[in-house]
Design a protein around this motif. Sequence first.
Motif, short mmCIF file in Angstrom:
data_model
loop_
_atom_site.label_atom_id
_atom_site.label_comp_id
_atom_site.label_asym_id
_atom_site.label_seq_id
_atom_site.Cartn_x
_atom_site.Cartn_y
_atom_site.Cartn_z
N GLN A 1 0.88 -1.11 -0.23
CA GLN A 1 -0.01 -0.16 0.11
C GLN A 1 1.01 1.17 -0.10
OE1 GLN A 1 -2.32 1.03 3.52
NE2 GLN A 1 -1.14 -0.66 4.54
N ARG A 2 0.36 2.25 -0.52
CA ARG A 2 0.98 3.44 -0.75
C ARG A 2 -0.06 4.79 0.11
NH1 ARG A 2 1.08 5.38 -6.39
NH2 ARG A 2 -1.04 6.47 -6.18
N MET A 3 0.90 5.35 0.98
CA MET A 3 0.30 6.53 1.77
C MET A 3 1.18 7.68 1.47
SD MET A 3 -0.69 5.25 5.70
CE MET A 3 0.33 3.86 5.93
N ASN A 4 0.45 8.59 0.90
CA ASN A 4 0.89 9.97 0.51
C ASN A 4 0.47 11.13 1.69
OD1 ASN A 4 0.69 8.94 -2.30
ND2 ASN A 4 1.88 10.60 -2.32
N LEU A 5 1.25 11.74 2.39
CA LEU A 5 1.21 12.88 3.49
C LEU A 5 1.24 14.15 2.89
CD1 LEU A 5 0.63 13.63 6.26
CD2 LEU A 5 3.07 13.34 6.92
N VAL A 6 0.25 14.68 2.82
CA VAL A 6 0.54 16.14 1.99
C VAL A 6 -0.12 17.22 3.12
CG1 VAL A 6 -0.36 15.16 -0.19
CG2 VAL A 6 -2.22 16.10 1.25
N PHE A 7 0.43 18.43 2.95
CA PHE A 7 0.32 19.47 3.57
C PHE A 7 -0.30 20.75 2.80
CE2 PHE A 7 4.01 16.92 5.18
CZ PHE A 7 3.69 16.82 6.30
N ASN A 8 -1.52 21.12 3.42
CA ASN A 8 -1.95 22.36 2.69
C ASN A 8 -1.54 23.73 3.70
OD1 ASN A 8 -3.54 24.38 1.98
ND2 ASN A 8 -5.22 23.21 1.31
N ARG A 9 -0.53 24.29 3.15
CA ARG A 9 0.00 25.37 3.98
C ARG A 9 -0.55 26.71 3.65
NH1 ARG A 9 4.37 22.96 6.16
NH2 ARG A 9 5.29 21.11 5.10
N LYS A 10 -1.56 26.65 3.07
CA LYS A 10 -2.66 28.00 2.79
C LYS A 10 -3.45 27.97 3.95
CE LYS A 10 -2.17 27.50 -2.30
NZ LYS A 10 -3.10 27.32 -3.60
N THR A 11 -3.46 27.17 4.85
CA THR A 11 -4.62 27.01 5.87
C THR A 11 -4.03 27.38 7.44
OG1 THR A 11 -4.45 24.92 6.49
CG2 THR A 11 -6.15 25.44 4.81
N THR A 12 -4.59 27.66 8.33
CA THR A 12 -4.18 27.83 9.63
C THR A 12 -5.25 27.52 10.51
OG1 THR A 12 -3.15 30.23 8.98
CG2 THR A 12 -3.32 29.75 11.39
N PRO A 13 -4.84 26.37 11.49
CA PRO A 13 -3.42 25.81 11.29
C PRO A 13 -3.31 24.99 10.13
CG PRO A 13 -5.11 24.41 12.58
CD PRO A 13 -5.59 25.68 12.18
N VAL A 14 -1.92 24.46 9.49
CA VAL A 14 -1.78 23.86 8.35
C VAL A 14 -2.50 22.37 8.28
CG1 VAL A 14 -0.01 22.56 6.99
CG2 VAL A 14 0.59 24.84 8.12
N ALA A 15 -3.48 22.18 7.28
CA ALA A 15 -4.05 21.05 7.14
C ALA A 15 -3.11 19.95 6.70
CB ALA A 15 -5.22 21.08 6.46
N CYS A 16 -3.28 18.73 7.36
CA CYS A 16 -2.44 17.60 6.81
C CYS A 16 -3.32 16.48 6.69
CB CYS A 16 -1.28 17.30 7.71
SG CYS A 16 -0.70 18.61 8.75
N MET A 17 -3.07 15.61 5.43
CA MET A 17 -3.92 14.66 5.00
C MET A 17 -3.04 13.68 4.52
SD MET A 17 -6.95 17.10 3.35
CE MET A 17 -5.85 18.36 3.02
N ILE A 18 -3.57 12.25 4.57
CA ILE A 18 -3.03 11.25 4.09
C ILE A 18 -3.77 10.57 2.95
CG2 ILE A 18 -2.30 8.95 4.44
CD1 ILE A 18 -0.96 9.91 6.91
N HIS A 19 -3.45 10.49 1.62
CA HIS A 19 -4.21 9.70 0.58
C HIS A 19 -3.64 8.32 0.64
CE1 HIS A 19 -5.74 13.60 -0.36
NE2 HIS A 19 -4.50 14.09 -0.75
N ARG A 20 -4.29 7.34 1.01
CA ARG A 20 -3.95 6.00 1.08
C ARG A 20 -4.61 5.08 -0.37
NH1 ARG A 20 -4.37 1.44 5.89
NH2 ARG A 20 -4.02 3.34 7.23
N LYS A 21 -3.79 4.15 -0.69
CA LYS A 21 -4.05 3.45 -1.84
C LYS A 21 -3.43 2.16 -1.79
CE LYS A 21 -3.77 3.03 -6.94
NZ LYS A 21 -3.21 3.73 -8.22
N GLU A 22 -4.34 1.03 -1.89
CA GLU A 22 -3.84 -0.39 -1.88
C GLU A 22 -3.42 -0.61 -3.51
OE1 GLU A 22 -3.62 -2.44 0.58
OE2 GLU A 22 -4.81 -1.21 1.98
N ILE A 23 -2.31 -1.08 -3.32
CA ILE A 23 -1.69 -1.39 -5.06
C ILE A 23 -2.24 -2.71 -5.21
CG2 ILE A 23 0.39 -1.47 -6.30
CD1 ILE A 23 -0.38 1.24 -4.90
N GLN A 24 -3.07 -2.64 -6.33
CA GLN A 24 -4.08 -4.07 -6.56
C GLN A 24 -2.84 -4.95 -7.52
OE1 GLN A 24 -6.79 -4.65 -5.53
NE2 GLN A 24 -6.84 -2.95 -4.54
#
Length: 432
Positions: free
Chosen positions: A187-210
């Motif tokens: 599986q792949r996880m991308n940790l991304v940061f949206n630095r346009k927000t306060t506080p900085v919003a952090c999200m993870i996009h997870r994908k199971e590699i088929q």
Amino acid sequence: MNKKYLVGYDLGEEYSQISYISPGEHEATTLPMVPGTELYNIPTVLCKKIGSNQWYYGKEAIKRAEAGEGTLVDHLLSQARAGEMIEVEGRMYSASALLTIFVKRSFSIFFQMTTARNVEALAITVDKIEDSFVPILEQVVQALGLQDSQVFIQNHEDSFYEYMVHQAKELWMEDVLLYDYKGGSLQRMNLVFNRKTTPVACMIHRKEIQNFPARETGELSPATKDMLDQRFEAEVSEGVSNGHIGSCFLVGEDFDGNWMHNSLRVLCDSGRRVFRGNNLYSKGAAYSAMDRLYPEQATKEYIFLGETKLKANVGMKVNKMGEESYLALLDAGKNWYDAKAECEIYLGKDHYVSLWITPLSPVATGLSPEKSQVHEERIALDELEVRPEGATRLRVKLHLENVSQMVVEIEDLGLGEIFPTKHQKWKSVINL
């Protein structure tokens, strides 16, 4: 010496791990199975000794089973998650009960260096958390006897995030990529940061590699190494194209075997830093436990919005000393199964309770604008006894059934002997 500890326990399908940190420290330590070694993985298995009620765990369980001394029980996590029963020597056991035995026995390694009263907090982390699995995990950790400790449950996304924000900042000034390859699953996880927000919003996009090939056990043939390398190279070429990736982490024992050549070159291209290890989740859980009790100012500048996180603030507009004010009840960024609130209010002239839902901005959450508007939810108090304004005292309780459904329970407490309560109750479910 009563040194205090914040502990992270990674409960895995094949292996489990324990890491810890003390207040004031900056680097978590992973507990080895054998002192002085780097053998961190505890096989998540039990073995029941034939004709006895004695249970072995981990490598000892495997050793006893291979010697024919007992019956091996594996896949404890998935079977407990499915609510299954397991037959051992003609007797049925619930998988959750056996999982509890394993966690209790494996945690005894940590209790060789301290006692339960010195554990200030425990964060237990698993790959994913379904609604029905939370009560099972809560029962499991109750068996550890940590009555004086705070216990938290989180998934691997939370632990990945917590691990990263406790690393050198240059590693996460850009987005971060993680590959988890174990048990034949990638599986792949991308940790991304949206630095346009306060506080900085952090999200993870997870994908199971088929359809990614399962890793063979034992020594890999040259042909197998080439095949794995080619398949992984194609995957990482796509993975690094998703955003600005500054660093990458490879987690899981299936990366062993010295088979990454071209794929590793792709990962390291453009100055990306690449790390391998197998204790990221347990360390991340330990950092999470520390942050719950000893939050650092730096981490307050970020908010993690993972799949289990509440993505709206919930509160009330109340009259306090003649002026309207806002009473915060639930905060966005909290795990839905930890989100609970209770308060008592005096009812005004209206026969309803009003809650205000404030979703985080579309920029932070990715929600459409129409789903990100502040709005009022009214819970009608049908058949409530008519009383003068301010003469009705109510208890309001909030909890979540899942990440998007909030349950509101209201009880009439009356007002002493003047307006005795009839114990009326109302319940409403609000979709967030």
